[in-house]
Design an enzyme around this catalytic site. Structure first.
Site, PDB file in Angstrom:
ATOM      1  CD  GLU A  26      -5.564  70.099 -11.851  1.00 29.53           C
ATOM      2  OE1 GLU A  26      -4.616  69.078 -11.602  1.00 29.53           O
ATOM      3  OE2 GLU A  26      -6.092  70.176 -12.953  1.00 29.53           O
ATOM      4  CG  HIS A  28      -5.205  77.617  -4.943  1.00 27.67           C
ATOM      5  ND1 HIS A  28      -4.884  78.269  -6.307  1.00 27.67           N
ATOM      6  CD2 HIS A  28      -4.343  78.328  -4.211  1.00 27.67           C
ATOM      7  CE1 HIS A  28      -4.171  79.105  -6.103  1.00 27.67           C
ATOM      8  NE2 HIS A  28      -3.921  79.467  -4.965  1.00 27.67           N
ATOM      9  CD  GLN A  52       0.592  88.308  -0.083  1.00 27.34           C
ATOM     10  OE1 GLN A  52      -0.244  88.157   0.801  1.00 27.34           O
ATOM     11  NE2 GLN A  52       1.140  87.405  -0.690  1.00 27.34           N
ATOM     12  CB  SER A 176       2.488  79.500 -10.057  1.00 27.53           C
ATOM     13  OG  SER A 176       2.671  80.912  -9.803  1.00 27.53           O
ATOM     14  NE  ARG A 178       3.104  87.013  -8.851  1.00 21.82           N
ATOM     15  CZ  ARG A 178       3.226  86.867  -7.645  1.00 21.82           C
ATOM     16  NH1 ARG A 178       3.408  85.703  -6.975  1.00 21.82           N
ATOM     17  NH2 ARG A 178       2.811  87.853  -7.130  1.00 21.82           N
TER      18      ARG A 178
HETATM   19  O1  PAF Z   1       0.138  82.010  -0.558  1.00 21.29           O
HETATM   20  C1  PAF Z   1      -0.833  82.803  -0.936  1.00 21.29           C
HETATM   21  O2  PAF Z   1      -1.446  82.924  -1.787  1.00 21.29           O
HETATM   22  C2  PAF Z   1      -0.640  84.197   0.054  1.00 21.29           C
HETATM   23  O3  PAF Z   1       0.730  84.605   0.263  1.00 21.29           O
HETATM   24  C3  PAF Z   1      -1.593  84.294   1.433  1.00 21.29           C
HETATM   25  C4  PAF Z   1      -0.992  82.807   2.060  1.00 21.29           C
HETATM   26  C5  PAF Z   1      -3.028  83.656   0.943  1.00 21.29           C
HETATM   27  C6  PAF Z   1      -1.491  85.296   1.982  1.00 21.29           C
HETATM   28  O4  PAF Z   1      -2.194  86.559   1.189  1.00 21.29           O
END
Ligand code: PAF
Length: 284
Positions: A26, A28, A52, A176, A178
């Site tokens: 939610e 997102h 990343q 999150s 995760r």
């Molecule tokens: O916050 C995230 O999900 C990622 O760090 C992002 C901004 C999509 C970049 O991969």
């Protein structure tokens, strides 16, 4: 994607981008809802960005379910889902990176070397491809948002960053992707991050401004949870993410805590009601 973006810009559309790594929740969909209100074309990207993640991090096991995400985004009113393959974004021989110096080495950057270089690089690429007028990010990743804003300013990018509130479960746990890794016991223990931030907010409300005293309060709450292992728990400037001695300007209480093997982050935004005022506003 580039053709679509060019066409939309030529038609005078306002493009909003919600960049994600999928495993949508939610938090997102709240970003999409905000974009939907402010933009005439909403594009969401789903890309688990290998650059990343550190070599010992969870890139391989990061939750992926593109079909489910596509459905969620469609229901949320996204016009286009951009889900490139790693080889599209990083062709063989890729060797150009963006590094926002200084701030990228602190806190998250110290614990996750190269993380922000990967984030800034992929976000710049996404901006180049999608050409958004506005890009929507959650404040849970406060340092990420700050770094991306610096990049936008330093590189004269034509996109405006919109920072959206943290979305939480009823017991305060920040949403999150995760969180899916947590066992039932760990899920209960994970509320300690929110509890620690609430304690700092209460101390600040009582007039405490000394950062060391606030940090001690954070650590006291976190230390009482046997499943929690603190990576960092600090009071930092909202501008530079360097530690502050006293809370007088916009600041964050920032946390990164392992609950079992899962590393979670959270923060409390602290802002004076007006410049120089001792009265504070808080955003959890
Ligand atoms: O916050 C995230 O999900 C990622 O760090 C992002 C901004 C999509 C970049 O991969």
């Amino acid at each position: 994607m580039k053709e679509f973006a060019r066409g939309a810009r030529a038609e005078g559309r306002v493009i909003g981008l919600v960049p994600t790594m999928g495993a949508l929740h939610e938090g997102h969909t709240a970003l999409v809802a905000r974009a939907r209100k402010e933009c005439s074309r909403v594009i969401a990207s789903v890309f688990v960005n290998p650059k990343q993640f550190g070599p010992k991090e969870d890139y391989k096991k990061y939750p992926r379910d593109l079909e489910k995400d596509a459905k969620t985004l469609e229901e949320a009113g996204v016009d286009v889902l951009f889900a490139p393959e790693a080889a599209d974004i990083y062709p063989d021989g890729f060797r150009t990176y963006v590094n926002v110096e200084g701030i990228s080495e602190r806190l998250e950057g110290r614990s996750r070397p190269g993380h922000f270089r990967g984030v800034a690089t992929v976000v710049l690429k996404l901006f180049e491809i999608v050409q958004p007028h506005f890009a929507y990010f959650g404040r849970k990743d406060a340092q990420q948002v700050r770094i991306i804003s610096e990049m936008v300013r330093d590189l004269n990018l034509d996109s405006e960053i919109v920072v959206c509130p943290v979305v939480r479960e009823a017991d305060g746990l920040a949403l999150s992707s995760r969180n899916a890794y947590l066992s039932a016991g760990e899920r209960n223990a994970a509320t300690v991050l929110h509890q620690a931030l609430v304690t700092v907010r209460d101390e600040l409300s009582r007039g405490v401004r000394d950062a060391m005293q606030l940090q001690t309060a954070l650590r006291r709450i976190l230390g009482a949870e046997p499943l929690a292992q603190v990576d960092y728990a600090e009071i930092v400037s909202a501008d530079t993410f360097e530690p502050v001695v006293r809370v007088a300007r916009p600041s964050y209480a920032v946390l990164a805590v392992f609950i079992g093997k899962t590393r979670l982050i959270d923060n409390l935004l602290i802002e004076p009601v007006s410049a120089g005022s001792e009265d504070l506003l808080f955003q959890l």
